[in-house]
Each structure stands twice: as structure tokens, then as C-alpha cells.
Motif scaffolding. Structure first.
Motif, short mmCIF file in Angstrom:
data_model
loop_
_atom_site.label_atom_id
_atom_site.label_comp_id
_atom_site.label_asym_id
_atom_site.label_seq_id
_atom_site.Cartn_x
_atom_site.Cartn_y
_atom_site.Cartn_z
N THR A 201 -4.38 53.44 67.81
CA THR A 201 -5.55 52.73 67.30
C THR A 201 -6.32 52.07 68.44
O THR A 201 -7.56 52.15 68.51
N ILE A 202 -5.59 51.43 69.34
CA ILE A 202 -6.24 50.76 70.49
C ILE A 202 -6.91 51.79 71.39
O ILE A 202 -8.03 51.58 71.87
N ARG A 210 -12.40 58.83 67.02
CA ARG A 210 -11.98 58.65 65.63
C ARG A 210 -10.53 58.19 65.60
O ARG A 210 -9.65 58.81 66.20
N ARG A 211 -10.28 57.11 64.86
CA ARG A 211 -8.95 56.51 64.87
C ARG A 211 -7.90 57.43 64.26
O ARG A 211 -6.79 57.55 64.80
N GLY A 212 -8.23 58.08 63.15
CA GLY A 212 -7.24 58.91 62.48
C GLY A 212 -6.68 60.00 63.36
O GLY A 212 -5.46 60.21 63.41
N ARG A 213 -7.56 60.67 64.08
CA ARG A 213 -7.12 61.76 64.95
C ARG A 213 -6.27 61.23 66.11
O ARG A 213 -5.24 61.83 66.46
N ILE A 220 2.60 61.97 65.70
CA ILE A 220 3.26 63.27 65.56
C ILE A 220 4.03 63.62 66.83
O ILE A 220 5.17 64.10 66.76
N GLY A 221 3.42 63.35 67.98
CA GLY A 221 4.11 63.63 69.24
C GLY A 221 5.37 62.80 69.39
O GLY A 221 6.42 63.32 69.82
N GLY A 222 5.28 61.52 69.06
CA GLY A 222 6.46 60.66 69.16
C GLY A 222 7.55 61.07 68.18
O GLY A 222 8.74 61.08 68.52
#
Length: 240
Positions: A201-202, A210-213, A220-222
Motif C-alpha cells: 500500500t505504501i 493502483r493500490r490493488g495491483r 502473492i509473492g510472499g
């Protein structure tokens, strides 16, 4: 001018590259924290899949944190030192050119200002005034994109990188060590994904994306990193 005697733009930063530099440092800090979260989470989750021994998990996590922080600091120091050396070399060249061919440099500055949209006459006047004020600074900023008074600091970059990585790494390390054995893995998964959502988000806010992407990418990566290391740790634990 408002009723308080403050012009509409008086509260906005006008320090040139100051704001951009601060945002870059903040962005680097967020990315460092993100690296700390993901790498340490993967490590401790993998170890926890192989053993339930708390001291072993803590030792592995602490070692990973220390190694990661040092590696990040050294990498940032080398990278920024190289950038600083390049900037200093460019400034030395510019200083020499100003000393041996000032008129040619004045003409070059005029051309550069004209290419930015000024008329030829205005560009000539601006180039002369900038040269009279501080010739090196004028050429460095307009021609090279360098602010001589704001060269990057490799030590500050290294410290910032190490601190941000450490703060990020502490999230999964503390959670997995403090949680009870029965909920250790799921609680760590949740805590890490929430922390990654925060860094995503930051990052999106700093980059105007865009925050969602942005959040989806890091979460997902984590999650993938933890799933993979958990699987590997589980297989190693069975073999051992």
C-alpha cells in the motif's frame, strides 16, 4: 494570499530535488522492509516445517536477519558509492570545461535551456544569469541532472537499507517465536501477509500506482515464498 497572510503555494515544498530525494529514500526503505519480511518469513517458516524446536527457529531466523541486513547494507553501499563516484567524475569534467572554454559552455547552457522551451533570447539571458550566480551548479543541474550540494551518501544509504531490512525481518521472526507451536505457522502466514499488504500500500502511494495491483504482487509473492520454503522444510524434516 489568504486571511492568515499565507500565499496559496507557501506551504508547498520548493527545494528542487529535496522532496524527490526524500521520496526515493522512503521508497527504498519500504522495499528494504519488504525484502526483510519475505526472506526472513521464508526462512523461519521453512525451518519451522522441519522442526518445532523454538531455539533452533530463533537461531536460524536471527542468523538470516543478520546476514540479510549486512548483505543489503553492503550492496547499497557499493551501488551508491559507484553512483557518487560517477557524479563526482562528471562534476570534475564539467569544472574543467568551464575553466578552459567558458564561452562554449555558456553557449551549450543556452542551447539546453532553449530545448526546454525558452526563446533564444530568454535562454541566453537565463544562461548568463545562472552562470554568474553559480556556473558549476547551473551546468550540473541542467546538463547532467546533478545537484552538487546533494550528492548521494553511501553510508546513509547502507544504514537505511540495513535498518529497513531489520525492521521488516523482525515481523515474521518475532511472530513465529512468540506464537504457540499449534498455531505458529498459520499465525506467521497471516502476520506476514498483512505486513506485505501494508508495504504494498505504501509503495503504491509513493509511486502513484493502483493500490490493488501493488498489494496483490507483494502478497502473492510472499505467500508463494512461504509455501515453497514450508514444503522444502517439511521434506527435509521427513528425510532427517
Amino acid at each position: 494570499m489568504d486571511a492568515a497572510g499565507v500565499a496559496p503555494h507557501d506551504t508547498e515544498p520548493h527545494s528542487g530535488g529535496g522532496l524527490a530525494a526524500k521520496l526515493n529514500w522512503l521508497r527504498a526503505g519500504v522495499l528494504g522492509a519488504n525484502d526483510g519480511i519475505v526472506s526472513t518469513a521464508g526462512l523461519v517458516v521453512g525451518v519451522a516445517a522441519a522442526t518445532t524446536d523454538r531455539p533452533t527457529i530463533l537461531a536460524a531466523g536471527a542468523a538470516g536477519l543478520a546476514a540479510g541486513a549486512v548483505s543489503m547494507a553492503l550492496g547499497e553501499y557499493v551501488s551508491v558509492s559507484t553512483q557518487r563516484d560517477t557524479e563526482r567524475a562528471a562534476l570534475r569534467t564539467e569544472r574543467h570545461e568551464l575553466a578552459v572554454m567558458p564561452e562554449a559552455e555558456l553557449e551549450e547552457l543556452t542551447d539546453l535551456l532553449e530545448s526546454k522551451g525558452m526563446s533564444r533570447d530568454t535562454a541566453g539571458i537565463a544562461a548568463r544569469e545562472l552562470t554568474d550566480h553559480d556556473a558549476l551548479a547551473a551546468h550540473a543541474e541542467v546538463e547532467l541532472g546533478i545537484r552538487p550540494a546533494e550528492l548521494v551518501n553511501p553510508w546513509a544509504a547502507a544504514l537505511s537499507s540495513a535498518v529497513s531490512f531489520t525492521l521488516g525481518a523482525l515481523v515474521p521472526l518475532l511472530v513465529i517465536v512468540l506464537a504457540t507451536e499449534t498455531v505458529r505457522i498459520p499465525v506467521t502466514f497471516v502476520a506476514v501477509l498483512l505486513a506485505l499488504a501494508a508495504t504494498g500500500t505504501i509503495s503504491a502511494w509513493l509511486g502513484g500506482a493502483r493500490r490493488g495491483r501493488a498489494v496483490a504482487r507483494v502478497v502473492i509473492g510472499g505467500a508463494l515464498a512461504m509455501v515453497v520454503t514450508y514444503g522444502v522444510g517439511g521434506l527435509v524434516g521427513v528425510v532427517i
